[in-house]
Design an enzyme around this catalytic site. Sequence first.
Site, PDB file in Angstrom:
ATOM      1  CB  CYS A   2      60.235  47.018 108.370  1.00  0.00           C
ATOM      2  SG  CYS A   2      61.379  46.699 107.024  1.00  0.00           S
ATOM      3  NE  ARG A  27      58.266  44.407 113.603  1.00  0.00           N
ATOM      4  CZ  ARG A  27      57.824  43.164 113.547  1.00  0.00           C
ATOM      5  NH1 ARG A  27      57.556  42.522 114.655  1.00  0.00           N
ATOM      6  NH2 ARG A  27      57.650  42.545 112.402  1.00  0.00           N
ATOM      7  CD1 TRP A  70      66.469  43.671 108.545  1.00  0.00           C
ATOM      8  CD2 TRP A  70      67.541  45.027 109.960  1.00  0.00           C
ATOM      9  NE1 TRP A  70      67.652  43.071 108.888  1.00  0.00           N
ATOM     10  CE2 TRP A  70      68.318  43.882 109.748  1.00  0.00           C
ATOM     11  CE3 TRP A  70      68.013  46.024 110.805  1.00  0.00           C
ATOM     12  CZ2 TRP A  70      69.557  43.700 110.371  1.00  0.00           C
ATOM     13  CZ3 TRP A  70      69.240  45.837 111.415  1.00  0.00           C
ATOM     14  CH2 TRP A  70      69.985  44.686 111.199  1.00  0.00           C
ATOM     15  CG  ASN A  96      57.656  43.851 107.963  1.00  0.00           C
ATOM     16  OD1 ASN A  96      58.739  43.486 107.529  1.00  0.00           O
ATOM     17  ND2 ASN A  96      57.095  43.317 109.036  1.00  0.00           N
ATOM     18  N   GLY A  97      58.295  43.504 104.381  1.00  0.00           N
ATOM     19  CA  GLY A  97      58.216  42.295 103.556  1.00  0.00           C
ATOM     20  C   GLY A  97      58.981  42.482 102.257  1.00  0.00           C
ATOM     21  CD  GLU A 479      76.317  28.287 117.038  1.00  0.00           C
ATOM     22  OE1 GLU A 479      77.497  28.647 117.067  1.00  0.00           O
ATOM     23  OE2 GLU A 479      75.376  29.040 117.323  1.00  0.00           O
ATOM     24  CE  LYS A 483      74.604  30.516 120.240  1.00  0.00           C
ATOM     25  NZ  LYS A 483      74.872  31.128 119.003  1.00  0.00           N
ATOM     26  CD  GLU A 486      76.629  33.108 122.618  1.00  0.00           C
ATOM     27  OE1 GLU A 486      76.155  32.534 121.644  1.00  0.00           O
ATOM     28  OE2 GLU A 486      77.097  34.256 122.554  1.00  0.00           O
ATOM     29  CG  HIS A 502      92.796  11.225 118.577  1.00  0.00           C
ATOM     30  ND1 HIS A 502      93.889  10.471 118.218  1.00  0.00           N
ATOM     31  CD2 HIS A 502      91.802  10.883 117.735  1.00  0.00           C
ATOM     32  CE1 HIS A 502      93.570   9.719 117.168  1.00  0.00           C
ATOM     33  NE2 HIS A 502      92.309   9.948 116.866  1.00  0.00           N
ATOM     34  CE  LYS A 601      72.825  39.886 117.405  1.00  0.00           C
ATOM     35  NZ  LYS A 601      72.841  38.415 117.521  1.00  0.00           N
TER      36      LYS A 601
HETATM   37  O1  M6R Z   1      77.774  39.902 113.345  1.00  0.00           O
HETATM   38  P1  M6R Z   1      78.639  38.711 113.100  1.00  0.00           P
HETATM   39  O2  M6R Z   1      77.886  37.565 112.505  1.00  0.00           O
HETATM   40  O3  M6R Z   1      79.858  39.041 112.294  1.00  0.00           O
HETATM   41  O4  M6R Z   1      79.127  38.266 114.530  1.00  0.00           O
HETATM   42  C1  M6R Z   1      80.071  37.265 114.682  1.00  0.00           C
HETATM   43  C2  M6R Z   1      80.114  36.775 116.081  1.00  0.00           C
HETATM   44  O5  M6R Z   1      80.442  37.821 116.963  1.00  0.00           O
HETATM   45  C3  M6R Z   1      78.777  36.186 116.520  1.00  0.00           C
HETATM   46  O6  M6R Z   1      78.395  35.161 115.659  1.00  0.00           O
HETATM   47  C4  M6R Z   1      78.866  35.629 117.952  1.00  0.00           C
HETATM   48  O7  M6R Z   1      79.749  34.571 117.997  1.00  0.00           O
HETATM   49  C5  M6R Z   1      77.474  35.222 118.388  1.00  0.00           C
HETATM   50  N1  M6R Z   1      76.825  36.319 119.036  1.00  0.00           N
HETATM   51  C6  M6R Z   1      77.454  34.036 119.267  1.00  0.00           C
HETATM   52  O8  M6R Z   1      76.162  33.612 119.509  1.00  0.00           O
END
Ligand code: M6R
Length: 606
Positions: A2, A27, A70, A96-97, A479, A483, A486, A502, A601
């Site tokens: 928070c 935050r 938060w 916050n905590g 993953e 990463k 993206e 394969h 996001k």
């Molecule tokens: O908010 P969510 O965890 O449901 O989001 C799922 C995906 O959109 C999210 O994990 C996305 O793949 C990431 N931003 C990638 O780094």
Amino acid sequence: MCGIFAYTGDKKAQPILLEGLQSLEYRGYDSAGIFMPGSPLVKTPGAVTELRKRVHFTSDAKSGIAHLRWATHGEPTEVNAHPHADCTGDVYVAHNGIIENFRELKAELEKRNHTFKSQTDTEILAHLIEEGVVAGKSFEDAVIDTLQQVRGTYGLLISYAKEPGTVITARMGSPVVLGLGDGENFIASDATPILRHTKEVVFLNDGDIAIITPTSHRVRTLTNSEIDRPAEHVDWDTEEASKGGYPHFMLKEIHEAPEVLENAIRGRLIAKEGRAKLGGIESVADTLADLDRLIITACGTAYYAGLLGEYLIEDLGGIPVEVELASEFRYRKPIIRKGTAVLAVTQSGETLDTLEAIREGKRRGALTLGVVNTVGSTIARETDAGVYNHAGPEIGVASTKAFVSQVAVLSLVALFLGRSRGLSEDEGRKIVQGLQELPELARKVLKLSETIRKIALKYKDARDFLFIGRRYSYPVALEGALKLKEISYVHAEGYGAGEMKHGPLAMIDTKFPTVAIVPQDSVYEKTLSNMIEIQARKGPLIAIATEGDERVKEVANDVIYIPKTIEQLSPVLSGIAVQLFAYHFAAEKGLNVDRPRNLAKSVTVE
Ligand code: M6R
């Protein structure tokens, strides 16, 4: 995570507090509140825009405390927003905590006739301080007495209407910074809202308590009435301060992994019994005891964390698990019989496909569960039960700390389910110990950031990358590739190492590097032989391997050594390593890693 902000000085506090709070919105932003002595307490769901709408008065107060929440305990409603007041309406606390022993303390306070308005852990603090001042103690002593009774983490702001010029703060696990001005002083969760007023700051340590008035500040601990904490001059601008001095939120959030792991496990492990205690799913423990199939559903990074959940829950819990992309699950005709549960993994709790998958599961009669970071989000509300991540808001579009937290929480779920089935106490204790050691091991991986940057730089011209791994390292390979692509817009693919022959092996040449996740685990030899196949085709190899592994050096061109942990938890450490690799690779290209092109996001549309 928070945001807290306090002011005491010779100016009107209201505009200073509102403006400062605005700059802390990264935050936390699910609810907000402000208290200035002599003016009504104002709280609201939503962020500062909402708060401004609700402050219908112009206060003459020269001090006050403000908070952006938060949520952790209790939904983000007006009543749960901070500051929280005591019964007399004189003591106000913003926090916050997490106070771990709040339930016990609340029960005792209720026996002593205190009335609670919120579901938060924080409110008990106001009532405990109230007891002190009503008994004749000074404001400061009442705070000290209270802190002696609580266990947990806090970055606190406390205002006492009868001493309007004084604000007390305390730090334990949650950051607190003092800002020292001329005839005015400030307190905040980081330097962001302070720097427009003064560049002289004092960073408090855990265990510090500070008392500020317009013209003085004093730092003490529970036992020493004064300790020396020198002021520092910081030259950061506001944006740099909000990133804690890191160039991007993504790097800051990667570095939050140890804290995020601590938050995920705090109060949830019973070490002696090798068990996990998960209040959020205990209400459905009977149904879970009869569970014979679990479907995990999620998108993107959360889906890869879900794949790790499959391995963990099958491994420790002995329950058959399937993992399905939420966007597929919702359009199939999934067969759901009695004894099936559908578990959503989601940071935002608002991803539309994941939400619809949960709704589909519910329509078909499944018990629905969530591993959710955002308290009070739609998925948190619509699932029957679940476990919160407590990872704090994630600003960078790329999921980093959320992934780490999701894996940790899924391992807790696996332990929880496992111990009520065949997992022995001894095996349970190994997992508990592994989880307890994880924050420290994560810190060691973070120290490799510069080494990883140098390695990433060597491959800066590559246009394609392959990520490979087996068993627990396979989802990390997926993953790692996600990463990298993206945030750097470079093509990357994740593969099970056993799949090389394969198909993907055909792609390998001197310009196609492979990142191999190859910890010393039960499939180490197998992954190593897949790497040797790549080496034979002259493909450059970067290994993420266990400290002390000499053999891997003979095969890989570059090695990133991560500390040893138990096999089930190695994805947390290798996950941080792939995040750092992707970050440095993209940041060196000057890309906006926090806001990659074409991405948002939270994906609340199809
Ligand atoms: O908010 P969510 O965890 O449901 O989001 C799922 C995906 O959109 C999210 O994990 C996305 O793949 C990431 N931003 C990638 O780094």
